[in-house]
Design an enzyme around this catalytic site. Structure first.
Site, PDB file in Angstrom:
ATOM      1  N   HIS A 195      36.637   5.612 -60.312  1.00  0.00           N
ATOM      2  CA  HIS A 195      36.185   6.565 -59.299  1.00  0.00           C
ATOM      3  C   HIS A 195      35.876   5.836 -57.980  1.00  0.00           C
ATOM      4  O   HIS A 195      36.416   6.176 -56.925  1.00  0.00           O
ATOM      5  CB  HIS A 195      34.940   7.284 -59.825  1.00  0.00           C
ATOM      6  CG  HIS A 195      34.340   8.254 -58.864  1.00  0.00           C
ATOM      7  ND1 HIS A 195      34.472   9.611 -59.007  1.00  0.00           N
ATOM      8  CD2 HIS A 195      33.602   8.075 -57.732  1.00  0.00           C
ATOM      9  CE1 HIS A 195      33.850  10.226 -58.010  1.00  0.00           C
ATOM     10  NE2 HIS A 195      33.307   9.307 -57.223  1.00  0.00           N
ATOM     11  N   GLU A 196      35.026   4.823 -58.072  1.00  0.00           N
ATOM     12  CA  GLU A 196      34.623   4.121 -56.853  1.00  0.00           C
ATOM     13  C   GLU A 196      35.799   3.375 -56.237  1.00  0.00           C
ATOM     14  O   GLU A 196      35.874   3.213 -55.024  1.00  0.00           O
ATOM     15  CB  GLU A 196      33.445   3.174 -57.123  1.00  0.00           C
ATOM     16  CG  GLU A 196      32.184   3.855 -57.660  1.00  0.00           C
ATOM     17  CD  GLU A 196      31.711   5.049 -56.821  1.00  0.00           C
ATOM     18  OE1 GLU A 196      32.036   5.111 -55.615  1.00  0.00           O
ATOM     19  OE2 GLU A 196      31.042   5.935 -57.382  1.00  0.00           O
ATOM     20  N   HIS A 253      37.625   5.721 -53.981  1.00  0.00           N
ATOM     21  CA  HIS A 253      37.016   5.760 -52.641  1.00  0.00           C
ATOM     22  C   HIS A 253      37.428   4.526 -51.840  1.00  0.00           C
ATOM     23  O   HIS A 253      37.718   4.600 -50.648  1.00  0.00           O
ATOM     24  CB  HIS A 253      35.490   5.753 -52.750  1.00  0.00           C
ATOM     25  CG  HIS A 253      34.874   7.058 -53.159  1.00  0.00           C
ATOM     26  ND1 HIS A 253      35.140   8.251 -52.518  1.00  0.00           N
ATOM     27  CD2 HIS A 253      33.965   7.351 -54.124  1.00  0.00           C
ATOM     28  CE1 HIS A 253      34.421   9.220 -53.080  1.00  0.00           C
ATOM     29  NE2 HIS A 253      33.717   8.698 -54.062  1.00  0.00           N
ATOM     30  N   HIS A 299      40.825   4.809 -50.492  1.00  0.00           N
ATOM     31  CA  HIS A 299      40.813   5.782 -49.391  1.00  0.00           C
ATOM     32  C   HIS A 299      40.350   5.094 -48.098  1.00  0.00           C
ATOM     33  O   HIS A 299      40.906   5.317 -47.028  1.00  0.00           O
ATOM     34  CB  HIS A 299      39.855   6.918 -49.769  1.00  0.00           C
ATOM     35  CG  HIS A 299      39.951   8.137 -48.907  1.00  0.00           C
ATOM     36  ND1 HIS A 299      39.003   9.113 -48.924  1.00  0.00           N
ATOM     37  CD2 HIS A 299      40.871   8.538 -47.990  1.00  0.00           C
ATOM     38  CE1 HIS A 299      39.330  10.077 -48.073  1.00  0.00           C
ATOM     39  NE2 HIS A 299      40.462   9.748 -47.491  1.00  0.00           N
TER      40      HIS A 299
HETATM   41 ZN   LIG Z   1      32.394   9.613 -55.357  1.00  0.00          ZN
END
Ligand SMILES: [Zn+2]
Length: 696
Positions: free
Chosen positions: A476-477, A480, A483
């Site tokens: 998940h991290e 990010h 991104h």
């Molecule tokens: Zn998040």
């Protein structure tokens, strides 16, 4: 004192050299310089008459970026190495920063300049978005208000930043103040050895007998999930769910062995009231009915009603499933269950059904193996490579630094990892912007990210071993992080995660989690830490089958948090105050299925909405999860390692920062508007509300 490390304009912050006493002088210097340079720029632009984007706006981007480079290391250190000294200067600086932001947001001359340049319509989409965002933010800061209201708006913003920081600090302090010492080993039965080793070491370090358990997240979860002693689970549940509240546990409650800290010291009740009042007041000042409406102005969701209907729709469609899951859990336990029994029996039911437990999985997911596998995955899909860089200055010996390279060898950026739980580090996991991508005047500044988690640290006998849930957090991290690093946008205010609406910002991260469920990926990220053996296929099958286990209950919990937050900020009435418990009861009637005890005070530690940026925005997780599941369904159709679909995702979603409407970008990627169905399908929830039953 040597040169101030916060004012070095080196490539990376010199974290180890930064001391609390550097913070104020650096901030003052950069704020003073920014004010002076801004006025000079405004004079020149006004004299010019026909200001152009490059000459008038880009220097202002540079000023904002320079301030970010001074403040970002400070706020990062505050989050990961909190000390009383740093906290004090940090708190002193917050109102000054808020004042500066308000000064910018309410500056009529600046507003006219942006409006004038915007009217000259620069062709380039990134420039156009930058101007649109800026003009919107001027409006949201009250640029159009009369002077006395402007002043009040500014004061309220300053107070808000202080109160939000106070909220988080109360949570942190409340957690640090609570410990549980156990001298009877039998009462700890069921708790994993890694946690007990840590507790044993902690007890010895402070010179007490037995095991000293802290109230950090890994310990709390371990106790609630594994401790066979129901009273111990109750104590931890009670301490956790009353953190920083009027019901915080003390020795007077009969829990005699918990270290005493007067609970009143960290009670967030008044802080919450004050935050809500100020948010409501500022929203009203700039013309919004309530804070939720104000918050949604800059989000992808069109209105409060649209967001609320979205949540209630998901609630209606998943309620059957959640209810059936709870019934089946109680049947399995042979009794009605209290809130502190849910995780414990769920883990047993999960184990019985799938014969797979977290502790059985951990040995197969040593952190080093998971990381190298994760990097191999992104190389396979995007062609990018990750290289560890030795001897990069940092704030703790656990920190590592990596650089990311594109397929053609061009460097894309870098990231720090700080992955282990330790005292005085904020709980949870997050990615933060350390340095933004910037290409102005032919000078390229590459983006740098912070990837922070709170995994259980290695012990003397074992390396860091992750649960599959930890693996999901890491993916998940890293979503990010990609991104932030893969952006192609040149202007910091709309590059990477900047300028991306909150309710779309979790799209790349939740999308990335999907990979960690795929057999081909699990092969790449797993290997027994002692033997190197891959995760046996039958365990993997059962793990995958367990993915939708209690998906309805999880959905209900997230919907409860989301609706509570959205409605709290929408329905707040200053004459009546927060009315937390009445609203919570009402929300629970709509979506919740698990009975919480009256003493539960989770809003008092709900840092997402009272300490940070998710105010009237917690629904963003679900909103973005719908986008992520829908995007993932395209990968499933084309093949999860398909380079074409991955490149399209990278180009249309990951690279664009805040330069496009996300709805348009998503439609370009997917060929249609987002659909809720892939998320329901992924969660094993039949979209018509009929339930397949949790055993399906
Ligand atoms: Zn998040």
């Amino acid at each position: 004192m040597g040169p101030n490390p916060l004012l070095d304009s080196g490539a990376l912050p010199r974290f180890s050299a930064i001391r609390p006493e550097h913070v104020k002088p650096a901030l003052h210097e950069v704020l003073d310089a920014s004010r002076a340079e801004r006025d000079t720029l405004l004079d020149a632009a006004e004299a010019d008459g026909v200001p152009d984007f490059a000459a008038a706006i880009l220097p202002l981007e540079n000023l904002a970026d320079r301030l970010h480079q001074v403040w970002s290391p400070v706020s990062h250190l505050h989050a990961v190495t909190n000390s009383p000294e740093l906290r004090a200067v940090y708190n002193d600086c917050l109102p000054e920063l808020a004042r500066y932001q308000t000064e910018i947001g309410q500056n009529q001359r600046l507003f006219r300049l942006y409006a004038q340049v915007a009217a000259g319509t620069p062709a380039e989409p990134a420039a156009r978005s930058l101007l649109e965002h800026a003009l919107r933010d001027f409006r949201l800061s009250g640029v159009h208000l009369p002077d006395d209201e402007k002043r009040r708006f500014g004061e309220a913003m300053e107070e808000l930043t202080q109160l939000q920081a106070k909220f988080e600090q109360n949570v942190l302090d409340a957690m640090a103040a609570w410990t549980h010492i156990e001298t009877d080993r039998a009462k700890l039965d069921g708790i994993p050895d890694t946690v007990l080793e840590q507790a044993d070491a902690t007890a010895r370090a402070v010179g007490v007998e037995g095991w000293l358990l802290r109230l950090d997240q890994p310990t709390y979860l371990a106790v609630l999930t594994h401790a066979e002693n129901r009273d111990l689970r109750y104590r931890f549940y009670r301490a956790w769910s009353t953190r920083a509240s009027d019901r915080a546990t003390t020795p007077e409650n009969g829990l005699v062995d918990e270290a005493a800290a007067p609970p009143g010291d960290f009670d967030n009740s008044q802080v919450i009231e004050a935050i809500l009042a100020l948010r409501h007041e500022t929203a009203a000042l700039v013309g919004y009915e309530n804070f939720s409406a104000y918050s949604l102005e800059s989000k992808m969701a069109g209105s409060v009603a649209e967001a609320q209907e979205f949540l209630e729709d998901l609630g209606r469609k998943s309620h059957h499933t959640a209810l059936a899951e709870l019934e089946e859990l109680e049947r399995f336990a042979g009794q009605g269950l209290a809130a502190w029994d849910i995780a414990f029996y769920s883990e047993r039911l999960r184990h019985e059904r799938f014969t797979v437990s977290d502790e059985q999985l951990r040995p197969y997911f040593p952190l080093t193996r998971v990381l190298s596998g994760l990097f191999a995955v992104v190389e396979k899909i995007y062609g990018v490579t990750v290289q560890p860089i030795a001897n990069v200055d940092a704030w703790h010996s656990d920190v590592r630094f990596y650089r990311l390279f594109d397929e053609d060898g061009a460097e894309l950026g870098g990231f720090y990892t700080d992955l282990f739980a330790r005292p005085n580090k904020r709980a949870g996991a997050w990615m933060d912007d350390c340095i933004s991508r910037k290409l102005i005047d032919k000078s390229l500044q590459l983006p740098v990210a912070h990837l922070v988690c709170n995994f259980a640290a290695p012990t003397q006998s074992t390396p860091c071993l992750l649960t599959h849930n930890d693996v999901l957090t890491l993916f998940h991290e890293f979503g990010h992080t990609l991104h932030h690093l893969l952006t192609r946008v040149d202007y910091p205010s709309v590059a990477g995660i900047s300028g991306v609406p909150w309710d779309a910002v979790e799209l790349p991260s939740q999308f990335m989690e999907n990979f960690a469920w795929e057999p081909a990926v699990v092969t790449m990220i797993s290997g027994h830490y002692e033997t190197g053996a891959p995760l046996p296929e039958n365990i993997l099958d059962r793990l995958r089958a367990s993915r939708v286990f209690q998906a309805g209950l999880q959905m209900a919990r997230q919907l409860e948090y989301s609706l509570f937050d959205l409605r709290l900020h929408a329905e707040y009435d200053p004459r009546e105050g927060a009315g937390l418990s009445a609203l919570l009861d009402d929300v629970r009637k709509t979506v919740a299925v698990i009975r919480q005890p009256d003493f539960n005070r989770y809003p008092h530690a709900f840092s997402h909405i009272f300490g940070g940026g998710y105010a009237a925005g917690y629904y963003s997780y679900k909103w973005a999860e719908v986008l992520a599941a829908d995007a993932w369904s395209a990968f499933e159709t084309h093949g999860i390692f398909d380079r074409d679909i991955a490149n399209r995702f990278r180009r249309t979603i990951l690279e664009i920062g805040g330069t496009r409407q996300i709805a348009d970008a998503f439609a370009e990627f997917r060929g249609r508007a987002p659909s809720i169905e892939p998320l329901l399908a992924q969660s094993g929830i039949a979209p018509d509300g009929a339930c397949d039953g949790p055993a399906a």
